[in-house]
Design an enzyme around this catalytic site. Structure first.
Site, mmCIF file in Angstrom:
data_model
loop_
_atom_site.group_PDB
_atom_site.id
_atom_site.type_symbol
_atom_site.label_atom_id
_atom_site.label_comp_id
_atom_site.label_asym_id
_atom_site.label_seq_id
_atom_site.Cartn_x
_atom_site.Cartn_y
_atom_site.Cartn_z
ATOM 1 N N ASP A 169 0.841 -1.186 0.000
ATOM 2 C CA ASP A 169 0.000 0.000 0.000
ATOM 3 C C ASP A 169 0.881 1.243 0.000
ATOM 4 O OD1 ASP A 169 0.660 0.732 2.722
ATOM 5 O OD2 ASP A 169 -0.761 -0.774 3.407
ATOM 6 N N LYS B 230 -4.539 2.230 -0.205
ATOM 7 C CA LYS B 230 -5.759 2.748 0.401
ATOM 8 C C LYS B 230 -5.484 4.212 0.733
ATOM 9 C CE LYS B 230 -7.636 -1.486 2.366
ATOM 10 N NZ LYS B 230 -8.908 -1.363 1.663
#
Length: 404
Positions: A197, A219
């Site tokens: 991420d 995210k």
């Protein structure tokens, strides 16, 4: 008999249950004792005085301490001896007795005059490394350290077989690439697939081999976000296909990450998971900005709170009125967008408006920024200074401490 530095024979001694005598209980002996104890040796230390650390080992029953000076005959029944006093004459006498009794002896003051020398030693994942450099301890230590770093970084692969298929859930730390744990970096170097991420250390991806597939599962706060079910399915499908999958996350995967959700999904699918904790930004980012989240006499508690929902949101599990009454440290993560609401509810419930606040954006990275303000002014200051996520917000007296 003096040894020839370039003629040493490197061997591993099984000292389990065997008598080892250490003459002297100063800092040199203090450094040697832990490894002798971990090797299972029956250790007797002979010295009239000892450092507090050696005393503690004796008090815990890990060694036997004879509180007196050395006497000829003390090496009877010994398999190995260490002469570690500050008196060269005593060390020489120990060495002479060891020679007569055919007991290998290390002399801490004059290594080449003992019948054995202590290598520079390190342990790594079941390996015991030992380096000798002909009586040049700094050289042996430097080589030892380089070998250990290469193993930890995965530059040297000590395993002939590839890792078994499965998932490693790794916390990458707060941002700087060298703040990932040793275990995390080692497993990352073995990955077939890395699902990462945007908060994971980007520089670590550059070190991966060309065969490694990198999947972006970012995210991004308040922006595009990968669906968690898709992430779970990607982990499971790749592991079932026989690959070793690393899920690389920022900070610690269990501190307001979805690490445990991913573990549960893998467990339900029968996929083995290894969890590697990481250094959480909740404590690391303030630390590098000069803010201790606790300090003696200032804070007796630290509470870490997720700011992903507002105080009046029905999904909130936080009792903000209780937090407002605490006098210690409050650390807010994912709270930049809603800092005005958090500050307002804290002040309304009793936290003084002049409470110090520190805001650290992108802590430990080259783009780190810090802001010192107060609870009453933090919302305006965050906006005027253009603070953006990711940022850690520290509220409490510790945020007002400064280095002199």
């Amino acid at each position: 008999m003096a040894t020839q530095p370039d003629k040493h024979y490197l061997a591993g001694l099984d000292l389990t249950g065997r008598r080892v005598v250490v003459i002297g209980a100063g800092t040199v002996a203090q450094r040697r004792l832990p490894r002798l104890i971990s090797a299972g040796a029956d250790v007797e230390v002979i010295a009239p005085a000892a450092t507090p650390a050696v005393e503690a080992l004796a008090a815990a029953g890990e060694i036997t301490w004879s509180r007196r000076g050395y006497r000829d005959g003390d090496l009877e029944g010994a398999w190995y001896a260490v002469a570690a006093t500050s008196d060269a004459a005593v060390n020489a006498a120990v060495g002479a007795e060891a020679e007569r009794r055919r007991v290998f002896c290390v002399r801490s003051d004059r290594a080449t005059e003992g019948s054995a020398v202590t290598p520079a030693v390190a342990e790594h994942d079941g390996l015991l490394l030992g380096v000798l450099a002909g009586g040049m301890p700094r050289r042996s230590a430097a080589v030892r350290d380089a070998l250990l770093e290469a193993l930890q970084a995965g530059v040297v692969d000590e395993h002939a077989e590839p890792p078994a298929p499965g998932v490693a859930l790794i916390g990458g730390g707060p941002g700087a690439p060298d703040l990932i744990t040793v275990r995390g970096r080692r497993l990352l170097a073995k990955a077939d697939v890395v699902i990462t991420d945007h908060l994971a250390p980007r520089e670590l991806l550059e070190e991966l081999g060309p065969h490694v597939e990198v999947v972006d599962a970012s995210k991004i706060p308040y922006g595009r976000a990968a669906n968690q079910e898709v992430i779970n399915r990607t982990l499971i499908d790749n592991a079932r296909a026989g690959r070793f999958v690393v899920r690389l996350k920022g900070g610690d995967p269990y501190v307001f990450g979805r690490g445990f959700e991913e573990l549960l999904a893998c467990a339900e699918a029968g996929v083995p998971v290894t969890v590697v904790p990481g250094v959480t930004s909740a404590f690391a980012a303030p630390a590098v900005a000069g803010v201790p989240v606790t300090h003696r006499g200032v804070a007796h508690e630290v509470v870490v709170v997720s700011g992903h929902v507002a105080p009046d949101d029905e999904r909130s599990l936080v009792d903000w009125s209780v937090l407002a009454r605490l006098r210690g440290t409050l650390v807010l993560l994912m709270a930049v967008q809603r800092i005005a609401a958090f500050a307002e509810v804290l002040v309304r419930n009793g936290r003084p408006g002049d409470t110090p606040v520190a805001v650290v954006q992108e802590g430990t990275t080259s783009t780190q920024r810090s802001l010192r303000t107060t609870l009453a002014a933090v919302a305006d200051d965050v906006r005027s200074h253009g603070i953006k996520p990711p940022a850690v917000i520290v509220i409490g007296p510790v945020a007002g401490l400064k280095e002199d």
